[in-house]
Enzyme design. Structure first.
Site, mmCIF file in Angstrom:
data_model
loop_
_atom_site.group_PDB
_atom_site.id
_atom_site.type_symbol
_atom_site.label_atom_id
_atom_site.label_comp_id
_atom_site.label_asym_id
_atom_site.label_seq_id
_atom_site.Cartn_x
_atom_site.Cartn_y
_atom_site.Cartn_z
ATOM 1 N N GLU A 77 -11.553 8.302 7.614
ATOM 2 C CA GLU A 77 -11.136 9.543 8.523
ATOM 3 C C GLU A 77 -11.118 10.784 7.583
ATOM 4 O O GLU A 77 -11.704 11.796 7.949
ATOM 5 C CB GLU A 77 -9.659 9.477 9.074
ATOM 6 C CG GLU A 77 -9.197 10.500 9.799
ATOM 7 C CD GLU A 77 -7.730 10.208 10.450
ATOM 8 O OE1 GLU A 77 -7.238 11.319 11.304
ATOM 9 O OE2 GLU A 77 -7.314 9.122 9.962
ATOM 10 N N ARG A 113 -7.296 -9.231 4.151
ATOM 11 C CA ARG A 113 -6.744 -10.196 5.411
ATOM 12 C C ARG A 113 -7.997 -11.072 5.686
ATOM 13 O O ARG A 113 -7.760 -12.339 6.158
ATOM 14 C CB ARG A 113 -5.905 -9.462 6.479
ATOM 15 C CG ARG A 113 -4.697 -9.125 5.875
ATOM 16 C CD ARG A 113 -3.934 -8.292 6.922
ATOM 17 N NE ARG A 113 -4.310 -6.995 7.388
ATOM 18 C CZ ARG A 113 -4.093 -5.919 6.892
ATOM 19 N NH1 ARG A 113 -3.524 -5.832 5.863
ATOM 20 N NH2 ARG A 113 -4.831 -4.776 7.354
#
Length: 187
Positions: free
Chosen positions: A109, A72
């Site tokens: 993560e 984006r």
């Protein structure tokens, strides 16, 4: 549901930008409040205002590089780069750029990922901003900073449309300033 706008001394265009960002609960997985900028892109006034605010901030500041983070950052970066007379440098996920690349690894993560740019896309001493739609945990932006600094580029600022402050991504950016338009309390 829409994102929450900053209030202290804000630009009067910010509330319109914030209200044009749709928040989708439980996407892409339960517990995530996804900040959907596609609705911002559909609102031509809000999209133009978003670009204009960034351009007003960076025009005339000697910035020669607008580095956009995949994917984006590729939406917001090119119009900003054109308007301020800078080149646009895509910072991509691995194996997306042809030719020789330089990369920087960052933690996720569960595991790691990399961000890459073309060798020779920037020169030592150039001044850059790094643009993305959102800062959450800050890992990708921090990797982009390290990659550009490694080749001698001065980071003027990181710029994002949205910040999720509860995820503390700002803390990973070190000395690089962060400019945001909208703060969201949606995790």
């Amino acid at each position: 549901m829409a994102a929450v706008a900053k209030v202290d001394g804000q630009d009067p265009r910010i509330p319109k930008i914030a209200s044009s960002i749709r928040v989708i609960p439980d996407f892409p997985k339960p517990g995530i409040m996804f900040q959907d900028i596609t609705t911002l892109l559909l609102d031509t006034e809000a999209f133009k205002d978003t670009i204009d605010i960034f351009v007003e901030r960076y025009k005339g500041k000697g910035i020669s590089v607008v580095a956009g983070v995949e994917a984006r950052g590729f939406i917001f970066g090119p119009p900003i780069a054109l308007a301020i007379g800078a080149k646009f440098v895509p910072m991509r996920k691995p194996k997306k750029l042809p030719g020789k690349v330089i990369s920087e690894e960052y933690s996720l993560e569960y595991g790691t990922d990399k961000i890459e740019m073309h060798v020779g896309a920037v020169e030592p001493g150039e001044r850059a901003i790094i643009i993305d739609d959102l800062i959450a945990t800050g890992g990708t932006l921090a990797a982009a900073i390290r990659l550009l600094e490694r080749v001698g580029v001065k980071i003027v600022e990181c710029a994002c449309v949205i910040e999720l402050p509860e995820l503390k991504g700002r803390e990973k950016l070190g000395e690089a300033p962060l400019f945001i338009l909208v703060t969201s309390d949606a995790a």
